[in-house]
Write a protein that holds these residues in place. Structure first.
Motif, PDB file in Angstrom:
ATOM      1  N   ALA A  29       0.814  -1.221   0.000  1.00 26.99           N
ATOM      2  CA  ALA A  29       0.000   0.000   0.000  1.00 26.99           C
ATOM      3  C   ALA A  29       0.851   1.277   0.000  1.00 26.99           C
ATOM      4  CB  ALA A  29      -0.935   0.000   1.212  1.00 26.99           C
ATOM      5  N   VAL A  30       2.163   1.126   0.186  1.00 22.78           N
ATOM      6  CA  VAL A  30       3.047   2.303   0.198  1.00 22.78           C
ATOM      7  C   VAL A  30       3.776   2.378  -1.137  1.00 22.78           C
ATOM      8  CG1 VAL A  30       4.834   3.536   1.472  1.00 22.78           C
ATOM      9  CG2 VAL A  30       3.536   1.722   2.612  1.00 22.78           C
ATOM     10  N   ASP A  31       3.609   3.469  -1.869  1.00 23.25           N
ATOM     11  CA  ASP A  31       4.350   3.547  -3.131  1.00 23.25           C
ATOM     12  C   ASP A  31       5.846   3.693  -2.830  1.00 23.25           C
ATOM     13  OD1 ASP A  31       5.019   6.707  -3.719  1.00 23.25           O
ATOM     14  OD2 ASP A  31       3.285   6.381  -2.433  1.00 23.25           O
ATOM     15  N   ILE A  32       6.657   3.235  -3.763  1.00 21.44           N
ATOM     16  CA  ILE A  32       8.095   3.093  -3.508  1.00 21.44           C
ATOM     17  C   ILE A  32       8.757   4.423  -3.163  1.00 21.44           C
ATOM     18  CG2 ILE A  32      10.320   2.402  -4.550  1.00 21.44           C
ATOM     19  CD1 ILE A  32       8.838   0.234  -6.062  1.00 21.44           C
ATOM     20  N   ASP A  33       8.227   5.509  -3.649  1.00 22.76           N
ATOM     21  CA  ASP A  33       8.854   6.802  -3.372  1.00 22.76           C
ATOM     22  C   ASP A  33       8.525   7.349  -1.981  1.00 22.76           C
ATOM     23  OD1 ASP A  33      10.249   6.937  -5.779  1.00 22.76           O
ATOM     24  OD2 ASP A  33       8.453   7.613  -6.830  1.00 22.76           O
ATOM     25  N   HIS A  34       7.736   6.592  -1.219  1.00 27.95           N
ATOM     26  CA  HIS A  34       7.399   7.053   0.136  1.00 27.95           C
ATOM     27  C   HIS A  34       7.683   5.993   1.191  1.00 27.95           C
ATOM     28  CE1 HIS A  34       5.142   9.888  -2.432  1.00 27.95           C
ATOM     29  NE2 HIS A  34       5.542  10.727  -1.512  1.00 27.95           N
ATOM     30  N   LEU A  35       8.655   5.114   0.915  1.00 28.42           N
ATOM     31  CA  LEU A  35       9.000   4.118   1.927  1.00 28.42           C
ATOM     32  C   LEU A  35      10.499   4.107   2.194  1.00 28.42           C
ATOM     33  CD1 LEU A  35      10.405   1.449   0.414  1.00 28.42           C
ATOM     34  CD2 LEU A  35       8.036   0.993  -0.194  1.00 28.42           C
ATOM     35  N   LEU A  36      10.835   3.643   3.397  1.00 25.62           N
ATOM     36  CA  LEU A  36      12.225   3.360   3.748  1.00 25.62           C
ATOM     37  C   LEU A  36      12.294   1.906   4.169  1.00 25.62           C
ATOM     38  CD1 LEU A  36      13.239   6.437   5.990  1.00 25.62           C
ATOM     39  CD2 LEU A  36      13.542   6.153   3.515  1.00 25.62           C
ATOM     40  N   VAL A  37      13.433   1.267   3.936  1.00 27.07           N
ATOM     41  CA  VAL A  37      13.651  -0.074   4.480  1.00 27.07           C
ATOM     42  C   VAL A  37      14.643   0.066   5.628  1.00 27.07           C
ATOM     43  CG1 VAL A  37      13.054  -1.401   2.435  1.00 27.07           C
ATOM     44  CG2 VAL A  37      15.382  -0.559   2.698  1.00 27.07           C
ATOM     45  N   GLU A  38      14.438  -0.722   6.667  1.00 27.45           N
ATOM     46  CA  GLU A  38      15.206  -0.508   7.885  1.00 27.45           C
ATOM     47  C   GLU A  38      15.477  -1.835   8.586  1.00 27.45           C
ATOM     48  OE1 GLU A  38      13.013   0.654  11.462  1.00 27.45           O
ATOM     49  OE2 GLU A  38      11.305   1.087  10.147  1.00 27.45           O
ATOM     50  N   THR A  39      16.415  -1.771   9.533  1.00 24.90           N
ATOM     51  CA  THR A  39      16.674  -2.961  10.340  1.00 24.90           C
ATOM     52  C   THR A  39      15.819  -3.003  11.592  1.00 24.90           C
ATOM     53  OG1 THR A  39      18.401  -1.837  11.565  1.00 24.90           O
ATOM     54  CG2 THR A  39      19.092  -3.148   9.677  1.00 24.90           C
ATOM     55  N   ASP A  40      15.667  -1.834  12.279  1.00 24.03           N
ATOM     56  CA  ASP A  40      15.208  -1.808  13.669  1.00 24.03           C
ATOM     57  C   ASP A  40      16.171  -2.647  14.524  1.00 24.03           C
ATOM     58  OD1 ASP A  40      13.750  -0.848  15.742  1.00 24.03           O
ATOM     59  OD2 ASP A  40      11.989  -2.090  15.411  1.00 24.03           O
ATOM     60  N   SER A  41      17.437  -2.626  14.130  1.00 22.28           N
ATOM     61  CA  SER A  41      18.488  -3.362  14.836  1.00 22.28           C
ATOM     62  C   SER A  41      18.536  -2.934  16.301  1.00 22.28           C
ATOM     63  CB  SER A  41      19.823  -3.035  14.154  1.00 22.28           C
ATOM     64  OG  SER A  41      20.890  -3.462  14.931  1.00 22.28           O
ATOM     65  N   PRO A  42      18.730  -3.866  17.232  1.00 27.79           N
ATOM     66  CA  PRO A  42      19.099  -5.281  17.054  1.00 27.79           C
ATOM     67  C   PRO A  42      17.907  -6.219  16.885  1.00 27.79           C
ATOM     68  CG  PRO A  42      19.078  -4.772  19.389  1.00 27.79           C
ATOM     69  CD  PRO A  42      18.697  -3.495  18.672  1.00 27.79           C
ATOM     70  N   PHE A  43      16.689  -5.656  16.750  1.00 31.62           N
ATOM     71  CA  PHE A  43      15.494  -6.495  16.702  1.00 31.62           C
ATOM     72  C   PHE A  43      15.124  -6.850  15.255  1.00 31.62           C
ATOM     73  CE2 PHE A  43      15.092  -3.302  20.137  1.00 31.62           C
ATOM     74  CZ  PHE A  43      15.301  -4.156  21.206  1.00 31.62           C
ATOM     75  N   LEU A  44      14.140  -7.776  15.130  1.00 32.42           N
ATOM     76  CA  LEU A  44      13.454  -8.034  13.861  1.00 32.42           C
ATOM     77  C   LEU A  44      14.368  -8.407  12.696  1.00 32.42           C
ATOM     78  CD1 LEU A  44      10.862  -5.092  14.038  1.00 32.42           C
ATOM     79  CD2 LEU A  44      10.503  -7.472  14.721  1.00 32.42           C
ATOM     80  N   ALA A  45      15.389  -9.225  12.959  1.00 31.03           N
ATOM     81  CA  ALA A  45      16.251  -9.695  11.865  1.00 31.03           C
ATOM     82  C   ALA A  45      15.395 -10.411  10.817  1.00 31.03           C
ATOM     83  CB  ALA A  45      17.320 -10.643  12.396  1.00 31.03           C
ATOM     84  N   PRO A  46      15.615 -10.106   9.540  1.00 30.24           N
ATOM     85  CA  PRO A  46      14.801 -10.729   8.487  1.00 30.24           C
ATOM     86  C   PRO A  46      15.177 -12.200   8.282  1.00 30.24           C
ATOM     87  CG  PRO A  46      16.555  -9.412   7.517  1.00 30.24           C
ATOM     88  CD  PRO A  46      16.629  -9.188   9.005  1.00 30.24           C
ATOM     89  N   VAL A  47      14.253 -12.941   7.691  1.00 39.59           N
ATOM     90  CA  VAL A  47      14.560 -14.274   7.174  1.00 39.59           C
ATOM     91  C   VAL A  47      15.700 -14.094   6.167  1.00 39.59           C
ATOM     92  CG1 VAL A  47      13.629 -16.175   5.801  1.00 39.59           C
ATOM     93  CG2 VAL A  47      12.183 -15.042   7.527  1.00 39.59           C
ATOM     94  N   PRO A  48      16.783 -14.863   6.161  1.00 39.52           N
ATOM     95  CA  PRO A  48      17.021 -16.125   6.869  1.00 39.52           C
ATOM     96  C   PRO A  48      17.790 -15.977   8.186  1.00 39.52           C
ATOM     97  CG  PRO A  48      18.711 -15.806   5.225  1.00 39.52           C
ATOM     98  CD  PRO A  48      17.848 -14.569   5.192  1.00 39.52           C
ATOM     99  N   PHE A  49      17.787 -14.776   8.760  1.00 38.57           N
ATOM    100  CA  PHE A  49      18.552 -14.552   9.999  1.00 38.57           C
ATOM    101  C   PHE A  49      17.642 -14.414  11.200  1.00 38.57           C
ATOM    102  CE2 PHE A  49      20.788 -12.459   6.439  1.00 38.57           C
ATOM    103  CZ  PHE A  49      21.892 -13.295   6.367  1.00 38.57           C
ATOM    104  N   ARG A  50      16.367 -14.729  11.024  1.00 36.83           N
ATOM    105  CA  ARG A  50      15.372 -14.502  12.056  1.00 36.83           C
ATOM    106  C   ARG A  50      15.808 -15.099  13.399  1.00 36.83           C
ATOM    107  NH1 ARG A  50       8.799 -15.182  12.207  1.00 36.83           N
ATOM    108  NH2 ARG A  50       8.689 -14.061  14.172  1.00 36.83           N
ATOM    109  N   GLY A  51      15.651 -14.301  14.464  1.00 38.71           N
ATOM    110  CA  GLY A  51      16.029 -14.776  15.794  1.00 38.71           C
ATOM    111  C   GLY A  51      17.428 -14.365  16.175  1.00 38.71           C
ATOM    112  N   ARG A  52      18.226 -13.985  15.176  1.00 39.60           N
ATOM    113  CA  ARG A  52      19.581 -13.523  15.483  1.00 39.60           C
ATOM    114  C   ARG A  52      19.571 -12.025  15.725  1.00 39.60           C
ATOM    115  NH1 ARG A  52      23.032 -16.533  10.874  1.00 39.60           N
ATOM    116  NH2 ARG A  52      24.547 -14.900  11.338  1.00 39.60           N
ATOM    117  N   ARG A  53      20.700 -11.504  16.205  1.00 42.19           N
ATOM    118  CA  ARG A  53      20.809 -10.068  16.386  1.00 42.19           C
ATOM    119  C   ARG A  53      20.828  -9.408  15.009  1.00 42.19           C
ATOM    120  NH1 ARG A  53      26.263  -7.222  18.510  1.00 42.19           N
ATOM    121  NH2 ARG A  53      26.907  -8.029  16.480  1.00 42.19           N
ATOM    122  N   ASN A  54      19.970  -8.461  14.815  1.00 41.13           N
ATOM    123  CA  ASN A  54      19.887  -7.803  13.510  1.00 41.13           C
ATOM    124  C   ASN A  54      21.050  -6.818  13.350  1.00 41.13           C
ATOM    125  OD1 ASN A  54      18.836  -7.160  11.026  1.00 41.13           O
ATOM    126  ND2 ASN A  54      16.956  -6.250  11.811  1.00 41.13           N
TER     127      ASN A  54
END
Ligand SMILES: [Zn+2]
Length: 253
Positions: A181-206
């Motif tokens: 629902a968010v057009d590409i020109d209005h989004l950022l991608v982020e870590t929220d490190s050290p939380f929420l590590a993406p697949v395939p690192f899920r559960g590890r420190r981000n």
């Protein structure tokens, strides 16, 4: 936050994955100085946001306000954050959270700086605070988890939507629906490190080197290439935080 002796390796691993710029947000008095020092030590690759997280809202006294205000004058400080509301944990009472949020939103406006916004189970109150300042305020609703209607409200207020590693989680169809629902020109991608590590690192420190996995999944949802998503989200990052040049970098908050 990473240990001081790890930072160089974390940044090298990130750079190896094409992530050339990192935004490190403070949460309060305990890590504010570290964020500033990190930005000072890595000019051009680490930028700091300073602010008091809703968890720490009750600690925002006159002394801490003074420290936040002084920090905004530092060259590596590009935003007020992380600020917002969190009614899930309610680590600070609601009234304290609202007071800290209002003060910091006005501070950002006064200094013409963007805000990094946190929200958990508090959207109605947060939206009300944002709406009263709508038009002048710049910023990002980081690690957003609300639905398409709330996305429309965020975009309508001229703010960006931050998408975290949750978008890769198997069960997180709601986050993927939100990301579409968010057009590409209005989004950022982020870590929220050290939380929420993406697949395939899920559960590890981000860490920042994982953020391309988030970007790749967002790209897939938009039927775009990972490269295009990276370039456009990086441009959004640089525009929001008013950073110069650099097209191969990747922003994250
Ligand atoms: Zn947050």
């Amino acid at each position: 936050m990473f240990e001081p002796d790890e930072v160089a390796d974390v940044l090298r691993r990130a750079a190896d994955q094409g992530v050339g710029v990192v935004l490190t947000p403070a949460t309060g008095g305990d890590d504010l100085d570290r964020c500033i020092v990190l930005a000072d030590e890595h000019p051009g690759s680490v930028w700091a946001a300073v602010g008091v997280h809703p968890h720490e809202a009750s600690s925002l006294d006159g002394e801490l306000k003074g420290r936040v205000e002084r920090a905004l004058a530092r060259p590596g400080v590009v935003a007020v954050g992380e600020i917002g509301l969190d009614y899930h944990y309610m680590n600070s009472p609601r009234e304290d959270q609202l007071r800290a949020l209002a003060w910091q939103l006005d501070l950002a406006l006064e200094h013409d700086l963007p805000v990094v916004l946190h929200n958990r189970e508090s959207w109605t109150d947060l939206a009300a605070e944002l709406e009263t300042r709508c038009g002048a305020l710049r910023g990002v609703c980081h690690s957003f988890t609300e639905g398409p209607a709330e996305v429309a409200a965020v975009l309508g207020m001229g703010l960006l939507v931050g998408i975290s590693g949750m978008v890769t989680f198997k069960q997180a169809d709601n986050i993927r629906r939100m990301a579409r629902a968010v057009d590409i020109d209005h989004l950022l991608v982020e870590t929220d490190s050290p939380f929420l590590a993406p697949v395939p690192f899920r559960g590890r420190r981000n860490e920042p080197s994982y953020v391309p996995y988030v970007g790749a999944r967002v790209a897939e949802e938009h039927a775009a290439s990972a490269t295009e998503l990276a370039e456009r989200s990086t441009a959004n990052f640089r525009r929001l935080f008013r950073l110069e040049g650099g097209s191969s970098d990747r922003g994250e908050g």
